[in-house]
Design an enzyme around this catalytic site. Structure first.
Site, mmCIF file in Angstrom:
data_model
loop_
_atom_site.group_PDB
_atom_site.id
_atom_site.type_symbol
_atom_site.label_atom_id
_atom_site.label_comp_id
_atom_site.label_asym_id
_atom_site.label_seq_id
_atom_site.Cartn_x
_atom_site.Cartn_y
_atom_site.Cartn_z
ATOM 1 N N TYR A 135 -67.784 -87.393 -77.670
ATOM 2 C CA TYR A 135 -67.273 -88.220 -76.247
ATOM 3 C C TYR A 135 -66.147 -87.377 -75.500
ATOM 4 C CZ TYR A 135 -69.606 -92.533 -78.057
ATOM 5 O OH TYR A 135 -70.356 -93.403 -78.308
ATOM 6 N N LYS A 190 -73.366 -87.613 -90.706
ATOM 7 C CA LYS A 190 -74.753 -86.938 -90.630
ATOM 8 C C LYS A 190 -74.762 -85.496 -91.118
ATOM 9 C CE LYS A 190 -79.073 -87.562 -89.400
ATOM 10 N NZ LYS A 190 -79.946 -88.514 -90.173
ATOM 11 N N ASP A 222 -77.833 -93.109 -90.637
ATOM 12 C CA ASP A 222 -78.963 -94.069 -90.219
ATOM 13 C C ASP A 222 -79.223 -94.877 -91.501
ATOM 14 O OD1 ASP A 222 -79.085 -91.632 -91.835
ATOM 15 O OD2 ASP A 222 -81.099 -91.063 -91.458
ATOM 16 N N ASP A 246 -68.789 -96.330 -82.845
ATOM 17 C CA ASP A 246 -68.945 -97.093 -81.595
ATOM 18 C C ASP A 246 -70.029 -97.907 -81.783
ATOM 19 O OD1 ASP A 246 -69.363 -97.805 -79.100
ATOM 20 O OD2 ASP A 246 -69.571 -96.204 -77.896
ATOM 21 N N ASP A 250 -70.400 -102.448 -83.267
ATOM 22 C CA ASP A 250 -71.098 -103.395 -82.767
ATOM 23 C C ASP A 250 -72.166 -103.925 -83.303
ATOM 24 O OD1 ASP A 250 -69.509 -102.831 -80.238
ATOM 25 O OD2 ASP A 250 -71.216 -102.881 -78.981
#
Ligand code: NAD
Length: 362
Positions: A135, A190, A222, A246, A250
């Protein structure tokens, strides 16, 4: 103690008013000062994060934030959009650690889309690194591709990066938080594909050696996304980078079925923090007096615990919230048959009444 109150837009003003009402009955000594932020600040001063608001936030021990944004600002240039205020505050205050608890209250088990046995008693804490990763990494942009699958065509790119100190400090935050809970950390990465996250994994493992009492495991993002809906109670503290956090925070939030219930905290290295509900400004219900103020009230409790060293007062707010839910009071977002529908203000009043009762009882 000084608290900067930044209600923002939409339901922000309604829910923050209730949280302030709750703080005011706690009989604590603190000073508050309010300022405009987001669309409201843009209307008044031509910028979503005016200098005066930023100065107030920097000087305060903590910031209580409502929400910003409205569809009507979507056509503004990006730097002038209300949401930029949040990014500006994170950057300027160095708020690198985002805490998002996902707690399923006994009385709201039915609000989740998962089976009750999977989420009853759920209490997990997602810790998301907030100021690094893809980001913020540079360079980023658009250009003509010189290689890849389609050289000579238009392409866009971002840069994923983490420095050692950035990973070390968020790892310490996670291990220390785990020590106050059930002493388990899952680091999500990852590492099988990304160099940045092999580096992340190596450093979290190294830092973990300083916390032999905390159990550490690693999970690919994942798999973590899958496990969160398959067996969410397996997790305790989850620590991850900005982008994975992020998305996973959620996902974890929605396990509880009610976005209006979820607080969050973003802290810097001196425990100064910004506290806000996990939801947005909900323009669709703004001004109707029906928004759920509990996420903001619970954010105020986190503020007392993390930045203002008032754990007992935080406990009192959290117990009061549990007791109003147990009494069957519900705003429209968490309403179900057999419960009592209340307005934003009535919910705030009920929390105040529950706190006052505990105070009198001692
Ligand atoms: P939202 O979270 O505002 O709303 C999503 C849905 O949840 C809506 O139906 C809304 O009515 C409902 N909802 C949200 N909070 C609620 C509450 N406390 N009580 C009852 N119902 C509630 O997300 P959105 O609709 O995608 O975004 C609306 C605006 O908020 C946009 O401008 C967006 O950019 C902004 N936003 C701001 C923040 C922030 O300030 N940190 C975060 C997310 C979105």
């Amino acid at each position: 103690m000084k608290i900067a109150i930044l209600p923002g837009d939409g339901i922000g003003t309604e829910i923050v008013a209730e949280a302030v009402k709750v703080l005011n009955v706690l009989d604590l000594k603190f000073e508050t000062e309010s300022a405009l932020v987001g669309g409201a600040a843009y209307e008044a001063h031509g910028h979503p994060l005016p200098e005066s608001t930023l100065k107030l936030a920097k000087e305060a021990d903590a910031v209580l934030f409502g929400a910003v944004g409205d569809w009507k600002y979507d056509k503004l240039d990006r730097p002038l959009r209300p949401e930029q205020a949040i990014l500006g505050l994170r950057k300027n205050l160095g708020l690198f650690a985002n805490f998002r608890p996902a707690i399923c209250y006994e009385q709201l088990v039915g609000a989740s889309s998962l089976k009750p046995e999977l989420i009853a008693g759920l209490d997990i804490l997602i810790i998301r690194e907030l100021t690094g990763d893809i980001y913020f990494g540079q360079p980023r942009g658009r250009r003509t591709a010189v290689d890849g699958h389609f050289p000579g065509t238009e392409e866009a790119f971002d840069t994923m990066r983490y420095s050692r100190p950035e990973v070390e400090r968020i790892a310490h935050v996670a291990f220390q938080a785990a020590r106050k809970r059930s002493k388990r950390v899952t680091s999500v990465d990852k590492a099988n594909v990304l160099e940045t996250f092999q580096f992340w994994k190596d450093i979290v493992t190294e830092v973990g050696q300083q916390y032999p009492d905390v159990e550490l495991d690693h999970m690919y993002v994942d798999n973590a996304a899958m496990q969160l809906v398959k067996a969410p109670k397996k997790f305790d503290v989850v620590v991850t980078g900005n982008m994975f956090g992020d998305i996973l925070s959620d996902e974890a939030a929605m396990l509880t079925g009610s976005i209006g219930m979820l607080p969050s905290a973003s802290l810097n290295s001196s425990n100064q923090g910004l506290y806000e509900p996990s939801h947005g400004s909900a323009p669709d219900i703004a001004g109707k007096g029906i928004a759920n103020p509990l996420a903001t009230i619970l954010s105020a409790a986190m503020m007392l615990r993390f930045s203002l060293n008032q754990a007992e007062a935080a406990d009192r707010i959290e117990s009061a919230v549990k007791s109003v839910l147990a009494a069957g009071l519900r705003t429209v977002d968490i309403y179900s048959e057999g419960t009592t529908k209340v307005s934003t203000r009535e919910m705030g009043d009920a929390v105040v009444a529950a706190i006052t009762k505990t105070t009198i009882k001692g």
